[in-house]
Design an enzyme around this catalytic site. Structure first.
Site, PDB file in Angstrom:
ATOM      1  CB  SER A  68      26.734 -86.685 -50.826  1.00  0.00           C
ATOM      2  OG  SER A  68      27.928 -87.107 -51.633  1.00  0.00           O
ATOM      3  CE  LYS A  71      30.178 -84.226 -51.437  1.00  0.00           C
ATOM      4  NZ  LYS A  71      29.625 -85.275 -52.568  1.00  0.00           N
ATOM      5  CB  SER A 128      27.011 -84.186 -55.032  1.00  0.00           C
ATOM      6  OG  SER A 128      27.095 -84.857 -53.979  1.00  0.00           O
ATOM      7  CE  LYS A 231      25.542 -82.711 -51.646  1.00  0.00           C
ATOM      8  NZ  LYS A 231      24.952 -83.710 -52.409  1.00  0.00           N
TER       9      LYS A 231
END
Length: 387
Positions: A68, A71, A128, A231
């Site tokens: 992720s 992202k 997320s 993140k």
């Protein structure tokens, strides 16, 4: 770099900084600092935000699965679309069946429930949500595949040479990969290019959508007040990953940590890495953008002098406690002829310690100098011939 077109002069000042740049692989002589912490992860990188200097690294060029962390690029392109007026925060986007049914983490958008770009950004960054990522991708590029093409183009523009994207979410794919080096480039670019969006979104600890509240998975937001993003990422194959950014006493550091064993480990190991960077290194603003560094003689121009400056603020990252002197040496063209345009590269500054180069930067003209009239040009031509 060939310096033959330039003349060299050591500037009259010597910086008494707490001196010593540490690269990813070697230290210059004289630094008395501890080695980086031994982290139980597959790869990591720690860098200074302003100078770009790497303070510690392990397997930073190895190809890894970003999960992720992908992202961050999806967010970068979303912020770019907002800046270019291709999207607006209050604009509603359709939720496709693909986005609705995507596997993995979700913000729980639904096809019959209007959702705004701002809500999707919160859902993607804080929760997320894979569904939010795809909805944004489709809203920008019609399909996730076309959005992935945009991601790859942006990665190349940013200098992410060892990155390739196949989707907007980070779900596993053999051709979806990056490196710690490239992730640090991307994280730095997002904070630098979109500081307001970064400050607005990445430190939010919880978000509620569709009557479902979800916490930000970045544990450091609770345990370290200096951390303000970025993140988390996780898949079975990638392990637990975290890019974090912290700012203490005006100094920002970015850590990239990949392949920890669990959620708690990625937070603890990231904390160790950030603490190491702040404990042993300092960053100094050497020149501000536009600051006059040196004045050069201009020939055949309406003005006789032009100042050298830097196009952007110039920082050096140095180790604390060395007390050695860093020397700055300017190289410039021996005969500078008008016309000269503001921002034109007309020199270079090099910083060194104990004979080892720490950093180099182009120097540019602080102002434009127009060509002189016919008599001025002729007179300067005669003066040059006499030299």
């Amino acid at each position: 770099m060939t310096l033959s077109p330039f003349k060299t002069s050591t500037l009259a000042f010597i910086f008494s900084l707490s001196a010593l740049l540490l690269s990813a692989t070697a230290q210059a002589e004289g630094a008395q600092i501890a080695p980086p912490p031994d982290l139980a992860v597959n790869a990591y990188l720690l860098k200074d935000f302003n100078s770009g200097h790497v303070l510690a690294a392990k397997n930073n060029s190895a190809r890894i699965e970003p999960a992720s962390l992908t992202k961050i690029m999806t967010a970068y392109l979303s912020f770019k679309a907002l800046k270019n007026k291709q999207l607006s925060l209050t604009q509603t986007l359709p939720v496709s069946e693909i986005a609705w049914k995507i596997e993995g983490s979700k913000m729980f958008i639904e096809p019959n429930l209007p959702v705004t770009v701002d809500e999707l950004l919160h859902g993607m960054i804080i929760q997320s949500g894979n569904d939010a990522s795809i909805a944004l991708a489709e809203g920008i590029a019609s399909t996730e595949k076309q959005f992935a093409d945009m991601m790859n183009q942006e990665a190349q523009r940013l200098g992410m040479k060892n990155t390739h994207y196949m989707n907007a979410t980070g779900l596993p794919d053999a051709q979806h990969y990056t490196t710690a080096d490239d992730l640090a480039i991307l994280a730095t670019a997002l904070i630098h290019d979109f500081p307001e969006q970064y400050q607005r979104l990445y430190s939010v600890k919880e978000y509620r959508y569709n009557n479902i509240s979800q916490p930000n998975r970045n544990r450091l937001l609770w345990s370290d007040a200096s951390v303000d993003g970025m993140k988390t990422g996780h898949t079975e194959s990638a392990g637990y990953c975290l890019i974090s950014s912290a700012k203490r006493d005006g100094i920002r550091r970015i850590s990239v940590l990949l392949g920890a064993a669990n959620d708690a480990a990625r937070a603890a190991e990231s904390q160790k890495l950030l603490n190491y960077g702040f404990q042993y290194f300092d960053s100094k603003l050497i020149y501000k953008q536009g600051q006059a560094i040196k004045s050069l003689r201009v020939w055949k121009g309406k003005a006789r002098q032009v100042n050298l400056t830097v196009a952007e603020d110039l920082y050096l990252t140095v180790a604390k406690g060395d007390q050695a002197s860093i020397k700055a040496q300017v190289t410039s063209q021996p005969r500078l002829l008008a016309p000269i345009h503001k921002g034109q590269v007309i020199g270079r500054v090099q910083f060194s310690l104990n004979g080892k180069v720490l950093s180099e930067r182009n120097l540019v003209a602080a102002s434009s100098v127009e060509a002189a009239g016919i008599f001025g040009r002729v007179w300067d031509s005669l003066l040059l011939l006499a030299q």
